[in-house]
Design a protein around this motif. Structure first.
Motif, PDB file in Angstrom:
ATOM      1  N   SER A  96       1.179   4.577  -5.036  1.00  0.00           N
ATOM      2  CA  SER A  96       0.558   5.323  -3.969  1.00  0.00           C
ATOM      3  C   SER A  96      -0.529   6.056  -4.629  1.00  0.00           C
ATOM      4  N   MET A 118      -1.042   0.387   2.251  1.00  0.00           N
ATOM      5  CA  MET A 118      -0.685   1.948   2.707  1.00  0.00           C
ATOM      6  C   MET A 118       0.146   1.684   3.894  1.00  0.00           C
ATOM      7  N   ALA A 119       1.370   1.084   3.551  1.00  0.00           N
ATOM      8  CA  ALA A 119       2.437   1.241   4.415  1.00  0.00           C
ATOM      9  C   ALA A 119       3.759   0.818   3.708  1.00  0.00           C
ATOM     10  N   GLN A 173      -2.075  11.147   3.166  1.00  0.00           N
ATOM     11  CA  GLN A 173      -0.679  11.227   3.090  1.00  0.00           C
ATOM     12  C   GLN A 173      -0.038  12.609   2.694  1.00  0.00           C
ATOM     13  N   HIS A 177       2.497  13.932   5.294  1.00  0.00           N
ATOM     14  CA  HIS A 177       3.728  14.273   4.866  1.00  0.00           C
ATOM     15  C   HIS A 177       4.194  15.697   4.922  1.00  0.00           C
ATOM     16  N   ARG A 217      10.767   8.667  10.563  1.00  0.00           N
ATOM     17  CA  ARG A 217      10.262   7.612   9.634  1.00  0.00           C
ATOM     18  C   ARG A 217      10.199   8.056   8.164  1.00  0.00           C
ATOM     19  N   ILE A 225       9.506   8.725  -2.798  1.00  0.00           N
ATOM     20  CA  ILE A 225       8.126   8.353  -2.542  1.00  0.00           C
ATOM     21  C   ILE A 225       7.228   9.720  -2.027  1.00  0.00           C
ATOM     22  N   TYR A 226       8.043  10.356  -1.244  1.00  0.00           N
ATOM     23  CA  TYR A 226       7.418  11.831  -0.596  1.00  0.00           C
ATOM     24  C   TYR A 226       7.390  12.793  -1.596  1.00  0.00           C
ATOM     25  N   ILE A 229       4.682  11.849  -4.066  1.00  0.00           N
ATOM     26  CA  ILE A 229       3.075  11.931  -3.642  1.00  0.00           C
ATOM     27  C   ILE A 229       2.714  13.428  -3.479  1.00  0.00           C
TER      28      ILE A 229
HETATM   29  O1  LIG Z   1       6.666   4.295   6.372  1.00  0.00           O
HETATM   30  C1  LIG Z   1       5.522   3.602   6.571  1.00  0.00           C
HETATM   31  O2  LIG Z   1       5.157   2.821   6.960  1.00  0.00           O
HETATM   32  C2  LIG Z   1       4.613   4.455   5.560  1.00  0.00           C
HETATM   33  O3  LIG Z   1       3.468   4.414   5.921  1.00  0.00           O
HETATM   34  C3  LIG Z   1       4.906   4.901   4.396  1.00  0.00           C
HETATM   35  C4  LIG Z   1       3.801   5.704   3.512  1.00  0.00           C
HETATM   36  C5  LIG Z   1       3.255   6.939   4.320  1.00  0.00           C
HETATM   37  O4  LIG Z   1       4.043   7.572   5.089  1.00  0.00           O
HETATM   38  O5  LIG Z   1       2.206   7.339   4.186  1.00  0.00           O
HETATM   39  C6  LIG Z   1       4.421   6.096   2.270  1.00  0.00           C
HETATM   40  C7  LIG Z   1       3.831   5.900   1.120  1.00  0.00           C
HETATM   41  C8  LIG Z   1       2.978   4.665   0.960  1.00  0.00           C
HETATM   42  O6  LIG Z   1       2.165   5.063  -0.085  1.00  0.00           O
HETATM   43  C9  LIG Z   1       2.566   4.149   1.948  1.00  0.00           C
HETATM   44  C10 LIG Z   1       2.739   4.418   3.351  1.00  0.00           C
END
Ligand SMILES: O=C(O)C(=O)C[C@]1(C(=O)O)C=C[C@@H](O)C=C1
Ligand SMILES: NC(=O)c1ccc[n+]([C@@H]2O[C@H](COP(=O)([O-])OP(=O)(O)OC[C@H]3O[C@@H](n4cnc5c(N)ncnc54)[C@H](O)[C@@H]3O)[C@@H](O)[C@H]2O)c1
Length: 389
Positions: A96, A118-119, A173, A177, A217, A225-226, A229
């Motif tokens: 990410s 990006m998801a 992000q 976040h 979510r 991940i959060y 980032i």
């Molecule tokens: O849950 C999701 O579908 C996300 O979009 C996750 C999400 C975000 O929330 O930014 C989290 C980390 C990744 O780098 C890409 C996207």
């Protein structure tokens, strides 16, 4: 062990570092099922058949899908282990954050491209409808293969410089976040006194519903991940300072009270920002918000039927709608939607007023016809009160 140099084999073998993680598993399936490629992997949790050096030897394409915080050191370890045999191969990552991982990849002698889907890994086979940032840092002979791979993902690919990506992601992000982690904490601290989250639901606004969906979510996802980032994108800390300053400025206005503070709030937190966004963006965003409001209302309306149409052919929706027509049931809304498991279906809302008027057994007969005539499979729905079925 296959001793043929990978570059000379017809179909490249893909190696995935972090093969048991969320993206590692999704990509393994993607390369195998969608691209018909052989996939090998390594993951300290559950995929240790190959040592790292063996994975490097076996893979024409090596893709790093490790946790953000360890990606650079993992890549550095692989560069040291490869010791030059990676020349002529393609190394990718899906981290990410892009600048540090791409710099680490460039310390190899492989062709290098950094990716950022990006998801979260979707429930479906492709990244259709999702954006993917692409940093083709050093791509020579692998360009045609990379282009084919990117096209096969069906993602909306955007080429970007790694440093620019990270600056943008601090806002796209990091800011989103941070705002929602803070919202979650405030809700946790204040909502219990007024009955908890369930007590807020009946009083929701569209904005609250949208924000809550993002917050939930995130809280449902991988916390690493959060966390990473926020900690590992160097552009996040300066963004957080601005976010804090903005919230403090708002708090100071409200604490001070009176016409001067109100004017300051209106100018500093509303009108100056409106000017910055511009009238066109505000109109488009406002319309998007209204559409989301209608969409959320439709998707939450309790009187509905969800039908999966197995026959993916023109006209099958018309046949389904014909059954509604035959039973005199009017449609309040219709959406092509997906279940939590990712299955595509049509969600047909019939509206509360009509549901109350429906003759007994009409609903049951309508559902029976859909199933018996082989039009579709009912995958969800709620029987209107007073009807049977
Ligand atoms: O849950 C999701 O579908 C996300 O979009 C996750 C999400 C975000 O929330 O930014 C989290 C980390 C990744 O780098 C890409 C996207
Ligand atoms: N999940 C998302 O929403 C998402 C979205 C876009 C990009 N990404 C990126 O994908 C990457 C992986 O994310 P994820 O969600 O799959 O995380 P994850 O935690 O589910 O998977 C990471 C995997 O890497 C493994 N691993 C750790 N150290 C390793 C090593 N030395 N060698 C091999 N494997 C190792 C872990 O055991 C784990 O199985 C991250 O860099 C992340 O930024 C994730």
């Amino acid at each position: 062990m296959n001793t043929t140099p990978p570059a000379r084999r017809g179909r490249p073998v893909v190696g995935i570092v972090g093969s048991r993680g969320a993206y590692g598993r999704w990509l393994s399936r993607f390369f195998q099922r969608t691209m018909g490629l052989e996939v090998v992997g390594r993951d300290p949790v559950g995929d240790t058949r190959l040592e790292a050096r063996e994975l490097i030897e076996a893979a024409d394409i090596l893709l790093f899908a490790a946790p953000i915080r360890s990606t650079v050191s993992v890549i550095d370890d692989y560069v040291a282990l490869a010791d030059g045999i990676e020349r002529g191969r393609l190394w990718l990552d899906v981290t990410s954050i892009k600048q540090a991982p791409v710099e680490a990849l460039l310390r190899s002698r492989a062709d290098v491209a950094g990716l950022h889907p990006m998801a979260a890994p979707p429930k479906v086979e492709t990244l259709k409808g999702r954006v993917m940032a692409v940093c083709p840092a050093r791509v020579t002979s692998w360009r045609p293969w990379l282009d084919d791979f990117l096209a096969a993902t069906q993602a909306e690919c955007v080429e970007v410089d790694p440093a620019h990506h990270d600056r943008a992601m601090a806002l796209v992000q990091g800011l989103v976040h941070a705002g929602h982690m803070a919202q979650a904490r405030v809700l946790r601290e204040l909502a219990p006194d007024i009955g908890g989250l369930p007590a807020l639901h009946p009083l929701r606004t569209v904005g609250f519903g949208l924000d809550l969906a993002v917050t939930e979510r995130m809280l449902a996802g991988n916390p690493g991940i959060y966390e990473d980032i926020q900690f590992d994108n160097p552009h996040v800390l300066p963004m957080l300072e601005r976010l804090l300053a903005s919230v403090e400025a708002l708090r100071d206005c409200v604490r001070e009270g009176g016409p001067h503070a109100r004017a300051r709030l209106r100018r500093d937190l509303l009108s100056d920002s409106s000017t910055f966004f511009g009238a066109k963006a505000l109109a488009a965003g406002s319309h998007a918000f209204e559409r989301m409001g209608y969409l959320m209302a439709d998707l939450e309306a309790p009187e509905y039927l969800s039908v999966f149409l197995p026959e993916d052919r023109p006209g099958s929706l018309r046949v389904l709608l014909g059954i509604f027509e035959r039973h005199g049931v009017n449609l309040d809304s219709i959406h092509s939607s997906r279940s939590p498991e990712g299955e595509l279906h049509f969600r047909i809302g019939i509206g509360q007023a009509q549901a109350r008027r429906l003759a007994p057994d009409t609903w049951q007969a309508l559902c029976a016809d859909i199933q018996e005539e082989g039009v579709g499979r009912i995958v969800g729905g709620s029987r209107p009160a007073g009807t049977s079925g």
